[in-house]
Scaffold this motif. Sequence first.
Motif, mmCIF file in Angstrom:
data_model
loop_
_atom_site.group_PDB
_atom_site.id
_atom_site.type_symbol
_atom_site.label_atom_id
_atom_site.label_comp_id
_atom_site.label_asym_id
_atom_site.label_seq_id
_atom_site.Cartn_x
_atom_site.Cartn_y
_atom_site.Cartn_z
ATOM 1 N N ASP A 32 0.863 -1.189 0.000
ATOM 2 C CA ASP A 32 0.000 0.000 0.000
ATOM 3 C C ASP A 32 0.897 1.236 0.000
ATOM 4 O O ASP A 32 1.583 1.520 0.988
ATOM 5 N N ILE A 33 0.896 1.953 -1.103
ATOM 6 C CA ILE A 33 1.822 3.062 -1.295
ATOM 7 C C ILE A 33 1.059 4.370 -1.493
ATOM 8 O O ILE A 33 0.134 4.448 -2.312
ATOM 9 N N LYS A 34 1.485 5.398 -0.765
ATOM 10 C CA LYS A 34 0.889 6.731 -0.914
ATOM 11 C C LYS A 34 1.849 7.616 -1.705
ATOM 12 O O LYS A 34 2.979 7.842 -1.284
ATOM 13 N N GLY A 55 -2.639 0.562 -15.681
ATOM 14 C CA GLY A 55 -2.732 -0.595 -14.784
ATOM 15 C C GLY A 55 -1.396 -1.160 -14.341
ATOM 16 O O GLY A 55 -1.327 -2.245 -13.767
ATOM 17 N N TYR A 56 -0.320 -0.401 -14.552
ATOM 18 C CA TYR A 56 1.009 -0.924 -14.251
ATOM 19 C C TYR A 56 1.258 -1.081 -12.758
ATOM 20 O O TYR A 56 1.976 -1.991 -12.334
ATOM 21 N N PHE A 57 0.694 -0.204 -11.941
ATOM 22 C CA PHE A 57 0.873 -0.341 -10.491
ATOM 23 C C PHE A 57 0.256 -1.653 -9.997
ATOM 24 O O PHE A 57 0.886 -2.414 -9.249
ATOM 25 N N GLY A 61 1.807 -5.404 -8.282
ATOM 26 C CA GLY A 61 1.430 -5.779 -6.922
ATOM 27 C C GLY A 61 1.320 -4.630 -5.963
ATOM 28 O O GLY A 61 1.365 -4.806 -4.745
ATOM 29 N N LEU A 62 1.150 -3.398 -6.510
ATOM 30 C CA LEU A 62 1.089 -2.198 -5.682
ATOM 31 C C LEU A 62 -0.321 -1.621 -5.654
ATOM 32 O O LEU A 62 -0.958 -1.472 -6.700
ATOM 33 N N ASN A 63 -0.773 -1.298 -4.456
ATOM 34 C CA ASN A 63 -2.048 -0.616 -4.276
ATOM 35 C C ASN A 63 -1.728 0.847 -3.976
ATOM 36 O O ASN A 63 -1.310 1.189 -2.875
ATOM 37 N N VAL A 64 -1.901 1.705 -4.981
ATOM 38 C CA VAL A 64 -1.421 3.083 -4.897
ATOM 39 C C VAL A 64 -2.553 4.060 -4.624
ATOM 40 O O VAL A 64 -3.612 4.001 -5.245
ATOM 41 N N GLU A 65 -2.302 4.974 -3.680
ATOM 42 C CA GLU A 65 -3.214 6.080 -3.403
ATOM 43 C C GLU A 65 -2.485 7.380 -3.757
ATOM 44 O O GLU A 65 -1.423 7.666 -3.199
ATOM 45 N N LEU A 246 8.357 0.033 -7.841
ATOM 46 C CA LEU A 246 7.963 1.375 -8.277
ATOM 47 C C LEU A 246 8.813 1.828 -9.464
ATOM 48 O O LEU A 246 8.297 2.396 -10.434
ATOM 49 N N ALA A 247 10.122 1.579 -9.384
ATOM 50 C CA ALA A 247 11.005 1.941 -10.495
ATOM 51 C C ALA A 247 10.624 1.183 -11.758
ATOM 52 O O ALA A 247 10.587 1.751 -12.856
ATOM 53 N N ASP A 248 10.314 -0.096 -11.609
ATOM 54 C CA ASP A 248 9.891 -0.900 -12.759
ATOM 55 C C ASP A 248 8.669 -0.286 -13.434
ATOM 56 O O ASP A 248 8.587 -0.202 -14.663
ATOM 57 N N VAL A 249 7.709 0.130 -12.612
ATOM 58 C CA VAL A 249 6.473 0.710 -13.140
ATOM 59 C C VAL A 249 6.771 1.972 -13.944
ATOM 60 O O VAL A 249 6.282 2.145 -15.070
ATOM 61 N N PHE A 250 7.576 2.858 -13.383
ATOM 62 C CA PHE A 250 7.824 4.132 -14.063
ATOM 63 C C PHE A 250 8.731 3.965 -15.288
ATOM 64 O O PHE A 250 8.524 4.640 -16.299
#
Length: 342
Positions: A32-34, A55-57, A61-65, A246-250
């Motif tokens: 869970d990442i803010k 949908g990359y987050f 496996g990241l639940n992003v707010e 997170l780096a992978d996503v961006f």
Amino acid sequence: MNLKSLIAAAAVVLTLGATGGAAAQEKLEKTDIKIAVGGKPLLYYLPLTLAERLGYFKEAGLNVEISDFGGGAKSLQALVGGSADVVTGAYDHTIQMQAKSQPIVAVVQLGRYPGIVLAAVNSAGSIKSAKDLKGKKVGVTAPGSSTNFMLNYVLTKNGMTPEDVSVIGVGGGASSIAAIKRGEIDAIVNLDPVISQAQSDGDITILADTRTEKGTMDVYGGPYPAAVLYTRPDFIKENPKTTQALADVFVRTMLWLNKASTEDVLKVLPEEFFLGNKTLYAQAFEHSKPTYSPDGQFSQAGAEAALTVLKAFDPAVKSADIDLSKTYTNQFVADALKRLNK
């Protein structure tokens, strides 16, 4: 669905799993990442919205707010105050915070040119160049944000100080357009799509433009890192796998953006980003496309340029012994590129 279609669909699923989902297969320390951002609809932060809506987050496996603030200074405050885990914000903040002994580290570069524009508001009528800004009201996204930094540097280059103008926070969307039209400011430092909208309406005249390599060189004298993904060193130490995810996503987003057409991008974005004019937004995106990093990597030359600029107007940075190697890392981007290019 026929056999050929089923095979094609399966191939797509396998491809997604091999790229975006690689980090998710490892157990992440924190899911869970803010994320804080200062002006999410701005093209400066486009990679964040693309990562979210593609949908990359979720695939990582990241639940992003995502919390959107009026400017980069406020999103930085959220990180320092503990209400955000990571920020998409200006690289400049990594240098400024080291000078305050509150280190933060950039892990992915999103923008290689700032994309920030200084423009005179035509109704003010008395600003023909940056030298005419003294005593004027200048709108920025928020005081202490990257738009404010550009203004400070331009003032310094022209023999003035940041105190020679009145800085007004106008945000990075409809509120900034309204401030122009109501005559609340004499000049503005902002980004697309705001700049393209105001220019199309005939409300501004551009004085300095860092949406291109040439414009960036003219203002800053060299390459200049813009938006980045940054966080605290302790977050990285405690959550290395999450940081890598997170780096992978961006990085995955930057690679997608590098190949995407204007139409591809418009299909992904929410309607409210277009400020009521999709065609104009498309033009704004095309103006800003050169500003994005092709792969997320940092350069030492860019970091040095940012330090030179900040030293020109920030006494705290000027007097500090800044170690640029602690303001960014290419470690996570390098690992992401290896994984994504397999």
